[in-house]
Design an enzyme around this catalytic site. Sequence first.
Site, mmCIF file in Angstrom:
data_model
loop_
_atom_site.group_PDB
_atom_site.id
_atom_site.type_symbol
_atom_site.label_atom_id
_atom_site.label_comp_id
_atom_site.label_asym_id
_atom_site.label_seq_id
_atom_site.Cartn_x
_atom_site.Cartn_y
_atom_site.Cartn_z
ATOM 1 N N ARG A 381 118.710 112.997 -21.364
ATOM 2 C CA ARG A 381 118.542 112.324 -22.651
ATOM 3 C C ARG A 381 118.384 110.817 -22.470
ATOM 4 N NH1 ARG A 381 124.352 112.278 -23.558
ATOM 5 N NH2 ARG A 381 124.526 114.301 -24.536
ATOM 6 N N ASN A 503 126.854 112.108 -28.366
ATOM 7 C CA ASN A 503 128.172 111.586 -28.033
ATOM 8 C C ASN A 503 128.789 112.505 -26.983
ATOM 9 O OD1 ASN A 503 130.859 110.792 -27.930
ATOM 10 N ND2 ASN A 503 130.830 110.119 -30.065
ATOM 11 N N ASP A 504 128.656 112.099 -25.732
ATOM 12 C CA ASP A 504 129.145 112.900 -24.608
ATOM 13 C C ASP A 504 130.624 113.230 -24.728
ATOM 14 O OD1 ASP A 504 126.976 113.349 -22.961
ATOM 15 O OD2 ASP A 504 127.169 111.451 -21.906
ATOM 16 N N CYS A 505 131.306 112.483 -25.548
ATOM 17 C CA CYS A 505 132.766 112.615 -25.626
ATOM 18 C C CYS A 505 133.234 113.457 -26.801
ATOM 19 C CB CYS A 505 133.395 111.229 -25.692
ATOM 20 S SG CYS A 505 132.938 110.243 -24.278
ATOM 21 N N ASN A 507 133.705 116.678 -27.411
ATOM 22 C CA ASN A 507 133.704 117.922 -26.637
ATOM 23 C C ASN A 507 134.447 118.994 -27.424
ATOM 24 O OD1 ASN A 507 134.646 115.501 -24.310
ATOM 25 N ND2 ASN A 507 132.577 116.346 -24.352
#
Length: 831
Positions: A381, A503-505, A507
């Site tokens: 990305r 937003n990789d965080c 989760n």
Amino acid sequence: MLEEIHTLRSFEGVLQKMKFGHFDDLHREYVITQPDTPLPWINYLGCQAYFGIISNTAGGYSFYRDARLRRISRYRYNNVPMDFGGRYVYLRDDESGAFWSPSWQPTRTDLKDYTCRHGMGYTVIGSTANGIEAHTRYFVPLDENLEIWQLTVTNHRSTRASISSFASIEFCLWDAQDDATNFQRNFNTGQVEVEDGVIYHKTEYRERRNHFAYFACSEPNGRFDTQRDAFLGPYRGWDKPITVESGQLTNSIAHGWSPIGAHQVKLDLAPGETRQIVFVLGYHENPVDQKFDPPESQTINKKTVKPVIAKYLDPKEADAAFERLWQYWDSLLGIFQVDTPDIHTNRMVNIWNAYQCMATFNMSRSASFYESGIGRGLGFRDSNQDLLGFVHMAPARARERIIDLASTQLATGGAYHQYQPLTKRGNNDIGGGFNDDPHWLIVGVSAYLKETGDWSILDVPVPYDNQPGSEQPLYEHLQRSFNYTLSRLGPHGLPLIGRADWNDCLNLNCFSDTPGQSFQTTTNKEGKVAESVFIAGLFVFAGRELAAIASHRNLKDEAAKYLAEAAKMEKVTLDAGWDGEWFLRAYNDFGGKIGSKECKEGKIFIESNGFCTLAGIGLDDGKAASALAAVNKHLATKHGIVVQQPAYTHYYIEMGEISSYPPGYKENAGVFCHVNPWIMIGETRLGHGDQAFDYYSRINPSAREAISDLHRCEPYVYAQMIAGKDAPSFGEAKNSWLTGTAAWNYYAIVQWILGIRTSLDGLQIAPVIPQSWPGFTATRIYRGVTYKISIERKGKGNQIALTVDGVAIEGNIVPPPTDGRKEVVVKGILS
Ligand code: GLC
Ligand code: GLC
């Protein structure tokens, strides 16, 4: 010659005095005048295969292509003092024994007139001490795998000066990770050769490597050292080498331990005399069957490297190479230049933001002061988004990048989250399942098509997962990207989030309770419930881009299908994705809302509100306006717009990494500068030029220069994050340089606020600028034609009337000239 080129610059040079330095726009430089900046303020050397980072006090390191696997010089991250180790030059007064570094580090002696000029692909650092002025210009010539250090020394005393100069570099044993950990082996393997005064670093050349490094000096017959401990002396650091102190290198030859390169040149300078010494640090490869000369020996075959070294040790050649580098940047930056009433906009757009976009393209997220060069590969990305910022400067390389990225796509339409730059293979350790990833390929390809009009790229056969035999036209990859989401919808009809979205965080399927477990790779739930409103917005946006591409290819039915799916998702978003005043962020694994007024913390988020409005969702029914008003009320701060509010005050297992950060930092309510532009673009879609530009200015690094004590990072490039209002250090930036922030801010200001926008049909002119601006002018080279654009404000709105070479046109897309004209004059009146 250089001065002449400098005076050709079209924009005004404005010198403004600040605490640590100032911009010199005329020379496209940032000039640092105080060495102890709050953090190392760095620059990049190299733009093709050989790269380096260099700080304002000459700290940093170099590598060839891959910052982890081909590290040329050693650097210790997280060291104290910080940023210790680099391309160090020492001078020693051989009469008094006093020694110092003209770059301040590593000796940190008091200096007069210290300056560091960071420019486009080069850095010049120097100062005066004890009546001796010295400057070193560092750069990487185009098309070469080496860096040049040009050291110029001038005697300003009224008497002769007898000076020793030393230059030093510590070699890395190639694999930076192994180099920092595997000492039981590494203390034995180091090897060098010294021939005709050139130091060759050849660790592991005797076995499987066919590459070596070298460090050469233009002055013959000097002394040298190649064993670090001989140079520094036991228990000493770079600040006080025993040899520099005593005035004599020892001609040591490294066997194991830590090979370095150090040269000593004695200068006997008459009053007023200037001398230049050139050092070349380089990387070289030999064909595997021609490694040694003579072939049965263990001696490096230097036949092809010697001419290269000889060439660049000649100061005239070095100057000519510098000149070519200058021209290169001049032509790249010349593709878009603007003159607005705002100096910060001008210098970021014309110089630094464009330059940073090229750095993110070259480096991805590999090597900076915050990225250690051993961690991440190229993000799927990230790299697609980076295209938005550099495609106009490097279209051919953008094409190659797109094909590389698409070749790692999986047959499902999904994507590996990252790939490795040397192998160009998807990274199995991280894997995939970030459900936003595939859509960014559509965004990247669309940006490429709009810039170049090169439709042939869609027909290029591209494999899936690099499997030979699996090739399909790139266009099919885009279709699979889109369809990936259609087969991964959740209970509300919104896209399932997978491991995380942008937003990789966030989760939502991770549920991690084990210290050290990676939030990126751990998935403890099947993930059939948690949905992302952000991906919904991205899907609508990408779907419409894909529909435009399809209809351009005359695939009307397909185009209609994409539009219908986008419309359906828009409806779902306005319904299940709406919280009453703003867009929800997501649904969690229990079907509960995230980013809702019903939540205790994390009631409102930036990403969904940014991307949905950017995609045009809710423009007609007031929801976009409501969402952006809510963002303004709850998320906007004087240092930028934070990710969410209220910040998470403790760890929520069902939220994952986002709640692992203390409040105000990173994704937990920090100002993530990458996503601020989504709100800016959303505001332009509502016609709010003042608001969009206000947000732009809050995080514009140049506009923040005056608060460098607080901001701390470089004032000439964006940082990923500025601490949010919940943080004790509200306003402090971190993680500068390698961030999607560069591309998105460039894209937002250029294409949406200034409104000089690429489209499939030509250059579109649709400014949404502040009301107080009387207008602006710009030059844009687009598809081989130079557009001279001037915008004049007559009324307060965003209605534009265009003339092209004096002839009024319908609409706001300037048709490409059909008669071979290479320059057109575009005038726009805003009313
Ligand atoms: C980092 C990552 C990027 C991600 C962002 C938000 O910048 O490189 O991929 O979107 O963080 O988590
Ligand atoms: C961490 C960071 C995030 C980044 C990711 C990349 O999660 O917080 O910003 O995107 O690592 O691996």
